[in-house]
Write a protein that holds these residues in place. Structure first.
Motif, short mmCIF file in Angstrom:
data_model
loop_
_atom_site.label_atom_id
_atom_site.label_comp_id
_atom_site.label_asym_id
_atom_site.label_seq_id
_atom_site.Cartn_x
_atom_site.Cartn_y
_atom_site.Cartn_z
N ARG A 129 0.85 -1.18 0.00
CA ARG A 129 0.00 0.00 0.00
C ARG A 129 0.88 1.23 0.00
NH1 ARG A 129 -5.17 -1.63 3.74
NH2 ARG A 129 -5.09 -3.80 3.28
N GLY A 130 0.59 2.17 -0.83
CA GLY A 130 1.43 3.34 -0.95
C GLY A 130 1.17 4.34 0.15
N HIS A 131 2.12 5.23 0.33
CA HIS A 131 1.98 6.29 1.31
C HIS A 131 2.05 7.63 0.60
CE1 HIS A 131 2.51 3.55 4.72
NE2 HIS A 131 3.40 2.95 3.98
N PRO A 132 1.32 8.64 1.10
CA PRO A 132 1.40 9.95 0.48
C PRO A 132 2.83 10.46 0.45
CG PRO A 132 -0.41 9.84 2.04
CD PRO A 132 0.39 8.60 2.22
N LYS A 133 3.21 11.05 -0.68
CA LYS A 133 4.56 11.57 -0.79
C LYS A 133 4.76 12.75 0.14
CE LYS A 133 5.17 10.08 -5.58
NZ LYS A 133 5.45 10.52 -6.96
N GLY A 134 6.00 12.89 0.61
CA GLY A 134 6.32 14.05 1.41
C GLY A 134 6.17 13.83 2.89
N GLN A 135 5.62 12.67 3.31
CA GLN A 135 5.50 12.43 4.73
C GLN A 135 6.83 11.92 5.27
OE1 GLN A 135 2.36 9.98 6.09
NE2 GLN A 135 0.75 11.24 5.23
N PRO A 136 7.25 12.40 6.46
CA PRO A 136 8.49 11.90 7.05
C PRO A 136 8.40 10.40 7.26
CG PRO A 136 7.66 13.85 8.22
CD PRO A 136 6.59 13.42 7.27
N SER A 137 9.59 9.76 7.24
CA SER A 137 9.62 8.31 7.35
C SER A 137 9.07 7.82 8.67
CB SER A 137 11.06 7.81 7.18
OG SER A 137 11.90 8.39 8.16
N ASP A 138 9.27 8.59 9.76
CA ASP A 138 8.75 8.14 11.06
C ASP A 138 7.23 8.16 11.07
OD1 ASP A 138 8.69 10.90 10.93
OD2 ASP A 138 9.04 11.19 13.08
N THR A 139 6.64 9.11 10.37
CA THR A 139 5.19 9.16 10.27
C THR A 139 4.66 7.97 9.48
OG1 THR A 139 5.17 11.58 10.38
CG2 THR A 139 3.21 10.51 9.47
N MET A 140 5.32 7.66 8.36
CA MET A 140 4.90 6.52 7.56
C MET A 140 5.02 5.23 8.35
SD MET A 140 6.20 7.27 3.67
CE MET A 140 7.93 7.45 4.06
N ALA A 141 6.11 5.11 9.11
CA ALA A 141 6.32 3.90 9.91
C ALA A 141 5.25 3.77 10.98
CB ALA A 141 7.70 3.92 10.54
N ALA A 142 4.87 4.89 11.59
CA ALA A 142 3.87 4.85 12.67
C ALA A 142 2.52 4.36 12.15
CB ALA A 142 3.72 6.24 13.29
N TRP A 143 2.21 4.70 10.90
CA TRP A 143 0.89 4.33 10.37
C TRP A 143 0.94 3.05 9.52
CZ3 TRP A 143 -3.29 6.07 12.38
CH2 TRP A 143 -3.28 7.33 12.99
N ASP A 144 2.06 2.37 9.49
CA ASP A 144 2.18 1.13 8.73
C ASP A 144 1.66 -0.03 9.57
OD1 ASP A 144 2.77 -0.59 6.70
OD2 ASP A 144 4.89 -0.79 7.23
N LEU A 145 0.36 0.05 9.89
CA LEU A 145 -0.21 -0.93 10.82
C LEU A 145 -1.55 -1.51 10.36
CD1 LEU A 145 -2.47 1.15 11.90
CD2 LEU A 145 -0.83 1.68 13.70
N TRP A 146 -2.04 -1.04 9.23
CA TRP A 146 -3.42 -1.41 8.85
C TRP A 146 -3.55 -2.89 8.48
CZ3 TRP A 146 -6.36 1.89 10.90
CH2 TRP A 146 -6.02 3.25 10.92
N ASP A 147 -2.52 -3.46 7.86
CA ASP A 147 -2.59 -4.89 7.54
C ASP A 147 -2.70 -5.72 8.82
OD1 ASP A 147 -2.51 -4.50 4.83
OD2 ASP A 147 -0.34 -4.78 4.66
N ARG A 148 -1.96 -5.30 9.85
CA ARG A 148 -2.02 -6.00 11.14
C ARG A 148 -3.41 -5.91 11.75
NH1 ARG A 148 2.64 -3.06 14.37
NH2 ARG A 148 1.64 -4.18 16.11
N LEU A 149 -3.97 -4.71 11.74
CA LEU A 149 -5.29 -4.52 12.34
C LEU A 149 -6.36 -5.29 11.56
CD1 LEU A 149 -5.36 -0.76 13.39
CD2 LEU A 149 -4.25 -2.72 14.47
N GLU A 150 -6.21 -5.32 10.24
CA GLU A 150 -7.18 -6.04 9.41
C GLU A 150 -7.17 -7.53 9.73
OE1 GLU A 150 -8.79 -5.79 4.88
OE2 GLU A 150 -6.62 -5.67 5.16
#
Length: 271
Positions: free
Chosen positions: A1-22
């Motif tokens: 799943r892609g992430h919006p461009k321009g977001q800091p890597s720590d922000t992207m890492a923090a929200w890389d959780l949806w597959d787990r929750l699903e």
């Protein structure tokens, strides 16, 4: 799943959780989901500014939070913090406020969590709730990967959907990735898809939120909506038997959806 461009890597890492929750939601494995809840709590409380960019996952977020709150009452103070964070975002707030199934499930939760959720009514007018419409897909330029159509046809013909999890997963990912042109190009398969989704929804109620998400996207395209309307008469009884969230997504009568919601079965409390 892609992430919006321009977001800091720590922000992207923090929200890389949806597959787990699903996976937790689909497997109803909330009792072992402490780490997953902590990851969501950290993201909501520390990276809340990025919440609007996660709006396509709002339904999944509430599925997870409400399910976790039901099974893990000792975490209620932490759940209340997450609820407050989610309700602060208009998209997540409306995803909860407009969903009769979430409202019903909330009445089964601890009083503290109910109070936190009740804050939604102070800012959200839900007297005449409207289905949450997913954002219009943008032209991606990438080819969506569609499922094995013969497998879908076989499931419909044999009325055998218990083994169709993978077909639904692939179809859902294709719909989420497809742009309007790609969706329109598949409209000839719409009658088959609607029959598959209704049959799958009858047998696989655990996937109801993900199915509602897919239905909402398909119905934005005129050809898919017209196909569904043409098939309503022959599927009316089956539509009425679906979970309330699917009846709402498919445009069933509101009164019938409300009646179905009252009769819907939810995950039992842990004894």
């Amino acid at each position: 799943r892609g992430h919006p461009k321009g977001q800091p890597s720590d922000t992207m890492a923090a929200w890389d959780l949806w597959d787990r929750l699903e996976r937790v939601v689909q497997n109803d494995s909330f009792m072992s989901a402490n780490d997953d809840f902590q990851a969501l709590k950290t993201a909501v409380l520390k990276q809340g500014d990025a919440l609007p960019a996660q709006r396509q996952y709002a339904t999944l977020a509430w599925d997870f939070v409400l399910g976790f709150a039901q099974k893990k009452t000792f975490y209620r103070s932490h759940v209340c913090q997450v609820v407050a964070g989610l309700l602060a975002d208009p998209n997540f707030r409306h995803a909860y406020a407009s969903n009769p199934e979430f409202r019903k499930k909330a009445t089964e939760l601890h009083a503290d969590v109910q109070k936190a959720l009740a804050e939604v009514d102070a800012v959200e007018d839900v007297k005449a709730p409207k289905p949450v419409e997913p954002p219009k897909p943008k032209i991606s330029g990438k080819e969506a990967v569609w499922p094995d159509w013969e497998a879908l046809e076989a499931a419909v013909r044999l009325d055998h959907f218990m083994g169709s999890n993978e077909e639904f997963r692939v179809f859902r990912l294709a719909v989420l990735a497809a742009d309007p042109v790609q969706l329109a190009a598949q409209v000839a398969r719409a009658p088959l898809v609607w029959q598959f989704l209704v049959g799958f929804g009858e047998k696989k109620t655990l996937y109801r939120s993900q199915m509602a998400e897919v239905v909402g996207i398909l119905r934005q395209e005129k050809g898919w909506e017209e196909s569904l309307d043409a098939m309503r008469p022959q599927m009316q009884d089956r539509l009425r038997a679906l979970p309330a969230i699917l009846q709402q997504a498919l445009g069933a009568d509101h009164a019938e959806a409300e009646e179905a919601s009252n009769a819907a079965s939810f995950s039992p409390d842990v004894e």
